[in-house]
Design a protein around this motif. Structure first.
Motif, mmCIF file in Angstrom:
data_model
loop_
_atom_site.group_PDB
_atom_site.id
_atom_site.type_symbol
_atom_site.label_atom_id
_atom_site.label_comp_id
_atom_site.label_asym_id
_atom_site.label_seq_id
_atom_site.Cartn_x
_atom_site.Cartn_y
_atom_site.Cartn_z
ATOM 1 N N LEU A 29 15.947 -3.414 133.228
ATOM 2 C CA LEU A 29 17.274 -4.014 133.321
ATOM 3 C C LEU A 29 17.800 -4.093 134.755
ATOM 4 O O LEU A 29 18.780 -4.760 135.032
ATOM 5 N N ASP A 75 24.773 -8.035 131.734
ATOM 6 C CA ASP A 75 23.394 -8.393 131.371
ATOM 7 C C ASP A 75 22.785 -7.328 130.463
ATOM 8 O O ASP A 75 22.105 -7.635 129.492
ATOM 9 N N GLU A 76 23.044 -6.069 130.790
ATOM 10 C CA GLU A 76 22.471 -4.962 130.007
ATOM 11 C C GLU A 76 22.847 -5.078 128.543
ATOM 12 O O GLU A 76 22.009 -4.942 127.662
ATOM 13 N N LYS A 79 19.433 -6.269 140.680
ATOM 14 C CA LYS A 79 20.803 -6.612 140.323
ATOM 15 C C LYS A 79 21.804 -5.713 141.043
ATOM 16 O O LYS A 79 21.519 -4.538 141.306
ATOM 17 N N GLN A 86 16.269 -8.808 138.197
ATOM 18 C CA GLN A 86 16.394 -10.187 137.737
ATOM 19 C C GLN A 86 15.195 -10.940 138.263
ATOM 20 O O GLN A 86 14.976 -10.985 139.474
ATOM 21 N N MET A 117 29.250 -20.807 138.418
ATOM 22 C CA MET A 117 28.607 -20.117 137.293
ATOM 23 C C MET A 117 29.676 -19.435 136.438
ATOM 24 O O MET A 117 30.628 -18.859 136.934
ATOM 25 N N LYS A 125 22.478 -1.752 140.936
ATOM 26 C CA LYS A 125 21.295 -1.056 140.434
ATOM 27 C C LYS A 125 20.506 -0.485 141.605
ATOM 28 O O LYS A 125 20.499 -1.045 142.693
ATOM 29 N N ASP A 149 22.884 -16.026 142.960
ATOM 30 C CA ASP A 149 23.863 -15.566 143.925
ATOM 31 C C ASP A 149 23.318 -14.318 144.638
ATOM 32 O O ASP A 149 23.090 -13.293 143.999
ATOM 33 N N LEU A 200 21.373 -8.182 126.864
ATOM 34 C CA LEU A 200 19.931 -8.088 126.608
ATOM 35 C C LEU A 200 19.596 -7.019 125.574
ATOM 36 O O LEU A 200 18.458 -6.928 125.127
ATOM 37 N N TYR A 235 22.409 -10.630 143.253
ATOM 38 C CA TYR A 235 20.978 -10.375 143.109
ATOM 39 C C TYR A 235 20.312 -10.292 144.488
ATOM 40 O O TYR A 235 20.233 -11.286 145.191
#
Lengths: 282, 629
Positions: free
Chosen positions: A228, B8-9, A119, A231, B1, A122, A188, B12, A192
């Motif tokens: 986390l 996301d973190e 992600k 993806q 989208m 990250k 996308d 989740l 990612y």
């Protein structure tokens, strides 16, 4: 009339759990006025089953749902009809009628393809191209890859070496291996960054989650596995044409496996005129 | 989208992330930049509760019909996300656009129960909107409250700019037009509130002054600006068939409390139970046209794909065309796997016939709400249900194969004696005994009775608004007494007894008939950590007690007094149509144990006639058959 639907699940729909996806489809069929056969009893429910539940947070271009149609009324124009009542992030990508004798996709599922991405924002050692190639090579050079598999009931050590059918960072190589042209994943690439493609054993007997492989790579590199940061995107699901009941295909199995995407397995050949078409998004 | 407000973190790491992503089927999508008015509708409780509320679905649909308005939604973030949002300074956002609530023109909050008051402050706080209306600036939205608790808005008056008193279908568009006009003038916040105050039904609390007597009772309550009226008129949607009602309700992804199509067949109630606020504030009863209901049922089932439809009203049996509607629903939809749910139905031959068609008799239970155990007490509360009728209904149901019964009662009713409480246990037992009159071979195992009591909370605009409320100590005593009596019944083993929490009821009692002096208490309780008070696991009575003490507010003042007949109430400035004199006369009749006939059996002259609609203008004679109970 048995049929199989292929659908994608992306974006915010990643946060909708498996049971809710089931309810979503039940309602979508009713909105589309597509009659499904129902179970008997006072609270009848539509007959449907998924090939393999997708964990919360994962996305997919290839989920499969088996249904039993009440009649052939909805067969023509099935995909646009269903998509017209669906949201933008769960889309029907294919529809095929099945032989009445065919087994459910859950029963025949043998393998899955996954794309692993990192992600945006990250960090991961897998972002480094020479680094990840080296890591993959090193992983595959091992005789066994032991991983602690946790379920709700138990924890056990399993060897997943034989269940990694393919792992590479090259889409071309992966496509050559699987014989599939994936097209563009519904992810996308800015958000990612793709780092690995893998094909792993799947199904009701042995099911290897892609997280386990990433975890093994991290452990080998002495890195912390931060779930986390990644993806994971499912790209395809397969049945094994040469499957032997109760046996799981491994890399060293005597008979090679012959994988076909679930959309082609058990297909009713009279139905060729309704061949899968990828509908335009409306 | 769709771009989400939460990473996301975060999604989740919280329970049920689907609470925060929006995007539900039938969600309205508009370009926020093109909307002249952005309205955020809020239910101050968790998503699953808020999404089950019909009122918001009606107003959401109605406001979005106008191109110049974009109405979105927000619910209380659950405690897990609440913590994260505070830690990371994430502003509360609307589900549709995922944009901050603070940027909206309006925040409309529905007030369905008193125990959501701290959640209102949570929503304001997380949004970054000053908690007190007096501290808000032109950069903040106007905060509007509506719904049943708006009929006594005083305990939360400081937190709202406007209260909408009455039914939302009538003047929201007038308010929106006034807002657009004001926005163009560039005048200050107060000048819009002055415009709003002139629209019927709009109450702007900062334009009113309360004065108190030495004994703490209200001495005077009056407007301080000429734009604000002395009395605020409750809004009534007079025609229930030519009005707003969604054709495409929202369909959530996760299972919510009301996961079905809701068809409101009528609004209001003819019964006149003396404890019931809804029975008074929604007067007069206004049925919807049968054809309107059929058409909406068909459209909503198609557009949602729900597999269940439920009829909503305070007393479905009083809808005159109920049989026709229900049999039509069964004929039309049952074959398509659609279940039909029928709450608030009087148990009679028709009800049993319908239920045997739509439910699995062996698995479902019957519900009776006698509300009181003894006939004397039922006369006091004007609950027109006799023991004979209850036992007959139970017997017929048992003959039909049912063996589960749920019974709902209230404890702490005005004038209640120990015998009246014991009568709850006795009635439960009589019903059980009725079961064993069914021949053994026709019985379906053992009978199973669940008797529940809640604690009576006197509400504004009811005949019991003068009545003291039972203290939590007395309520506990009564509970143990009843438990003991249940245990000594012949069929004790078949009767399960549940009781509602006394501490929560006590607070509810304070807020229900409270005044402006409670605003500080609520604010302090919130600041000291109270939210989700309606949820037992989050309710912190100790913090509340402390907040009352620190602010020098005595709960007993609101709970334990029998109010004087000439006392001015904090909610008296609202005109609900039903006259205070009528309510007082009903209070007297209650003390005399005299019943009052329902609206169709004979007009009691409550005052709702002035709305010139519904039962008040129905053809006389047509409803005589309803007169017997």
């Amino acid at each position: 009339m048995k049929a199989r639907i292929k659908f994608s699940k992306t974006g915010s729909m990643r946060f909708i759990g498996h049971l809710d996806v089931m309810r979503y489809f039940q309602k979508a069929f009713r909105r589309a006025d597509i009659a499904l056969s129902c179970s008997q009893g006072f609270s009848p429910h539509q007959l449907m089953s998924f090939a393999s539940p997708l964990g919360i947070g994962l996305s997919s271009d290839a989920e499969y749902l088996d249904i039993v149609l009440e009649d052939g009324e909805s067969v023509d124009g099935f995909v646009p009809r269903l998509n017209a009542v669906m949201n933008d992030e769960i889309r029907v990508k294919g529809f095929t009628l099945l032989e009445e004798s065919s087994k459910t996709s859950m029963a025949v599922l043998a393998a899955c393809d996954y794309l692993v991405t990192v992600k945006k924002g990250k960090d991961s050692f897998l972002l480094d191209i020479p680094g990840r190639r080296e890591a993959v090579k090193e992983l595959l050079a091992q005789d066994s890859i032991e991983i602690c598999k946790k379920t709700k009931r138990s924890e056990k050590i399993v060897d997943i070496r034989e269940n990694i059918y393919q792992i590479t960072d090259s889409l071309q190589e992966f496509e050559a291996f699987t014989g599939i042209s994936y097209g563009t994943a519904a992810l996308d690439p800015v958000e990612y960054s793709p780092v690995l493609y893998m094909q792993l054993t799947a199904g009701s007997v042995v099911n290897i989650k892609p997280e386990l492989v990433i975890e093994a790579l991290c452990r080998q590199a002495g890195e912390e596995y931060g779930w986390l940061s990644y993806q994971i995107h499912r790209m395809e699901m397969y049945a094994d044409m040469d499957a032997v009941k109760g046996e799981v295909h491994t890399m060293s199995s005597a008979t090679p496996c012959r994988l076909v995407p679930l959309s082609e397995y058990g297909r009713n050949e009279d139905f060729l005129r309704h061949k899968e078409t990828v509908p335009k998004k409306n | 989208m769709r771009k989400l407000a939460l990473s996301d973190e975060i999604l989740l790491s919280v329970e049920k992330p689907a609470r925060y992503i929006g995007g539900e089927i039938n969600m309205v999508e508009k370009d926020p930049l093109k909307a002249e008015i952005r309205f955020c509708m809020c239910f101050p409780d968790v998503y699953e509760i808020g999404m089950s509320h019909l009122g918001i679905q009606i107003l959401y649909d109605m406001l979005n019909l106008r191109e110049d308005i974009y109405c979105e939604r927000v619910y209380s973030p659950w405690v897990d996300l609440d913590k994260i949002m505070r830690e990371q300074d994430i502003p509360l956002f609307a589900l549709e656009s995922q944009q901050p609530v603070r940027d909206f023109d309006f925040l409309g909050i529905t007030l369905q129960y008193e125990m959501c008051y701290t959640n209102i402050l949570q929503v304001l706080d997380l949004s970054g909107i000053p908690l007190r209306a007096a501290d808000r600036t032109e950069a903040d939205p106007f905060v509007i409250g509506g719904g049943p608790c708006a009929y006594n808005p005083e305990p939360i008056a400081d937190f709202f700019d406007i209260f909408y008193i009455g039914e939302g279908e009538t003047v929201y568009f007038d308010l929106m037009d006034a807002y657009k006009e004001w926005k163009n003038t560039g005048k200050d916040r107060t000048s819009f509130l002055k415009m709003a105050a002139q629209i019927p039904g709009m109450y702007v609390p900062q334009f009113y002054q309360a004065e108190y007597n030495e004994d703490g009772t209200l001495a005077a309550f009056y407007p301080t600006v000429e734009e604000a009226p002395d009395k605020v008129q409750k809004q009534v949607q007079r025609d229930m068939s030519d009005t707003f009602y969604p054709k495409k309700p929202l369909v959530p992804y996760i299972k919510v409390t009301q996961d079905r199509v809701v068809l409101e067949i009528q609004r209001g109630c003819i019964r006149g139970c003396r404890f019931c606020q809804a029975g008074m504030i929604y007067r007069p009863i206004r049925p919807r046209d049968l054809e309107f209901l059929k058409e909406r049922a068909r459209e909503m089932l198609r557009s949602t794909g729900h597999d269940e439809i439920t009829l909503s009203s305070l007393s479905s049996s009083d809808y005159r065309e109920l049989q026709e509607l229900v049999y039509w629903l069964i004929d039309e939809f049952q074959g398509k796997g659609v279940n039909i749910a029928l709450p608030s139905l009087r148990i009679d031959a028709f009800a049993l016939d319908v239920m045997s068609k739509v439910q699995d008799v062996r698995k479902s239970s019957l519900t009776f709400a006698p509300e009181a155990g003894s006939q004397r007490m039922r006369d006091v509360i004007n609950k027109g249900l006799t023991e004979e009728v209850i036992l007959k209904g139970a017997k017929d149901a048992f003959d039909g194969g049912w063996n589960r019964v749920k019974l709902y009662f209230m404890m702490g009713l005005p004038g209640e004696e120990w015998e009246d409480i014991e009568a709850i246990a006795v009635l439960s037992d009589k019903i059980a005994r009725e079961y064993y009159t069914v021949p053994k071979e026709k019985r379906n195992g053992r009978v199973n009775i669940v008797t529940s009591t809640s604690i009576f909370v006197p509400k504004p605009f009811t005949p019991f608004q003068w009545s003291p409320m039972v203290s939590k100590e007395e309520a506990e005593q009564k509970r143990y007494f009843l438990l003991d009596k249940v245990k000594s019944q012949l069929n004790a083993k078949s009767i399960k007894y549940n009781c509602h929490d006394a501490e929560v009821s006590e607070l509810e009692g304070v807020f229900a008939r409270g005044d402006r002096r409670l605003c500080d208490v609520i604010l302090q309780a919130y600041q000291n950590g109270c939210i989700y008070d309606a949820w037992t696991e989050h309710f912190q009575y100790g913090i509340w007690e402390q907040a009352f003490r620190d602010n020098g507010v005595d709960m007993d003042f609101y709970l334990k007094r029998e109010r004087g007949e000439d006392e001015l109430f904090p909610w008296d400035f609202i005109d609900i149509g039903v006259a205070k004199q009528f309510l007082l006369a009903e209070y007297h009749r209650a003390k005399e144990e005299k019943t009052t006939p329902n609206c169709r059996a004979g007009c009691a002259g409550c005052g709702a006639l002035k709305f010139q609609c519904g039962v008040c203008v129905e053809e006389r004679g047509a409803g005589l058959d309803e007169g017997e109970d």
